[in-house]
Write an enzyme that holds these catalytic residues in place. Structure first.
Site, short mmCIF file in Angstrom:
data_model
loop_
_atom_site.label_atom_id
_atom_site.label_comp_id
_atom_site.label_asym_id
_atom_site.label_seq_id
_atom_site.Cartn_x
_atom_site.Cartn_y
_atom_site.Cartn_z
N CYS A 68 0.83 -1.22 0.00
CA CYS A 68 0.00 0.00 0.00
C CYS A 68 0.86 1.25 0.00
CB CYS A 68 -0.97 0.00 1.18
SG CYS A 68 -0.21 -0.28 2.79
N HIS A 181 -2.92 0.63 7.14
CA HIS A 181 -3.01 0.85 5.70
C HIS A 181 -2.47 2.23 5.36
CE1 HIS A 181 -4.32 -0.21 1.76
NE2 HIS A 181 -5.21 0.75 1.66
N ASP A 199 -8.28 4.61 -1.94
CA ASP A 199 -7.72 3.36 -1.41
C ASP A 199 -7.00 2.58 -2.52
OD1 ASP A 199 -7.29 0.84 -0.24
OD2 ASP A 199 -9.09 1.04 1.00
#
Ligand code: CA
Length: 246
Positions: A68, A181, A199
């Site tokens: 991520c 995250h 995201d």
């Protein structure tokens, strides 16, 4: 592959019957799905959305479950038009990818691709990896900023298109699965006091509008690897080489 005509209908029936399709997880009620009429309105009504367009042009899916941070860095460096390395898969064209980001020796001094693949990255490592390129980076720990400071620093950034924000937060804290995250913030809606998070785990969740207070709480959670809280990073152009401030 040659498919026998009697086998093909069977395969199609199985695929359709089992609901095989691209499918993200359901999102909880506190979040607004960007891919909805409401989500679209929140962007149209936003007065701090300068980062949305450059980021959406560079929006990528993280290459693996631990990437991520890598995907987020690549989006920001490409959006800022930082001088990029060659990407062999695109012949001699230059663009940051989740592979060639690590070709820079300074980047590898912070962490190797294998290090990240094994364990992801902390907020500090996110800042240092970014600063291995020619940008100015400010790292803010969730424990050090009030809700008002968080909102005003990020909104100010979202009103300018030449700088960017990455946020490191706990997914369960905003009602998502699971762990820590990292993703870019792309816009702010004042009427609902929500940030739009693009995201990078696009196989899992759509972009969502999250309440600023909920994201702030999710950022103040402890990262067990660093022993510190998560937080956010501001990235801006640098005329004097790379620089990182904690
Ligand atoms: Ca900005």
């Amino acid at each position: 592959m040659n498919l026998n005509s009697s086998v093909l209908p069977l395969i199609l029936t199985v695929l359709i019957g089992s609901g095989v399709k691209a499918q993200t997880l359901d999102i909880s009620e506190n979040l607004v799905n960007f891919n909805s009429a409401e989500g679209e309105s929140l962007l149209l009504e936003s007065e701090a959305r300068q980062d949305y367009f450059p980021l959406s042009i560079q929006f990528v899916t993280q290459n693996n479950l631990a990437y991520c941070g890598v995907a987020s860095i690549v989006m920001v460096l490409n959006a800022m038009s930082i001088e990029a390395p060659e990407a062999p898969e695109y012949r001699n064209y230059r663009i940051f990818t989740q592979e060639n980001l690590f070709n820079n020796p300074q980047t590898q001094q912070v962490m190797t691709a294998e290090d990240v693949r094994r364990g992801g990255m902390t907020l500090e490592q996110l800042g240092l990896l970014l600063a291995s390129y020619s940008v100015r980076v400010e790292v803010h720990y969730g424990s050090d900023v009030t809700l008002d400071e968080f909102r005003s620093l990020v909104v100010e950034n979202l009103q300018r298109s030449d700088n960017f924000v990455l946020v490191n937060y706990s997914r369960p804290s905003i009602g998502q699965e699971r762990g820590g995250h990292i993703s870019p913030i792309a816009a702010y809606n004042e009427a609902t006091d929500r940030f739009l998070v693009l995201d990078v785990a696009r196989y899992k969740y759509p972009p969502v509008w999250v309440k600023v207070e909920e994201l702030w709480e999710a950022m103040k959670t402890l990262d067990s690897v660093s022993g510190k809280t998560r937080g956010f990073v501001l990235i801006s152009p640098s005329l004097s080489g790379n620089e990182v401030l904690f």
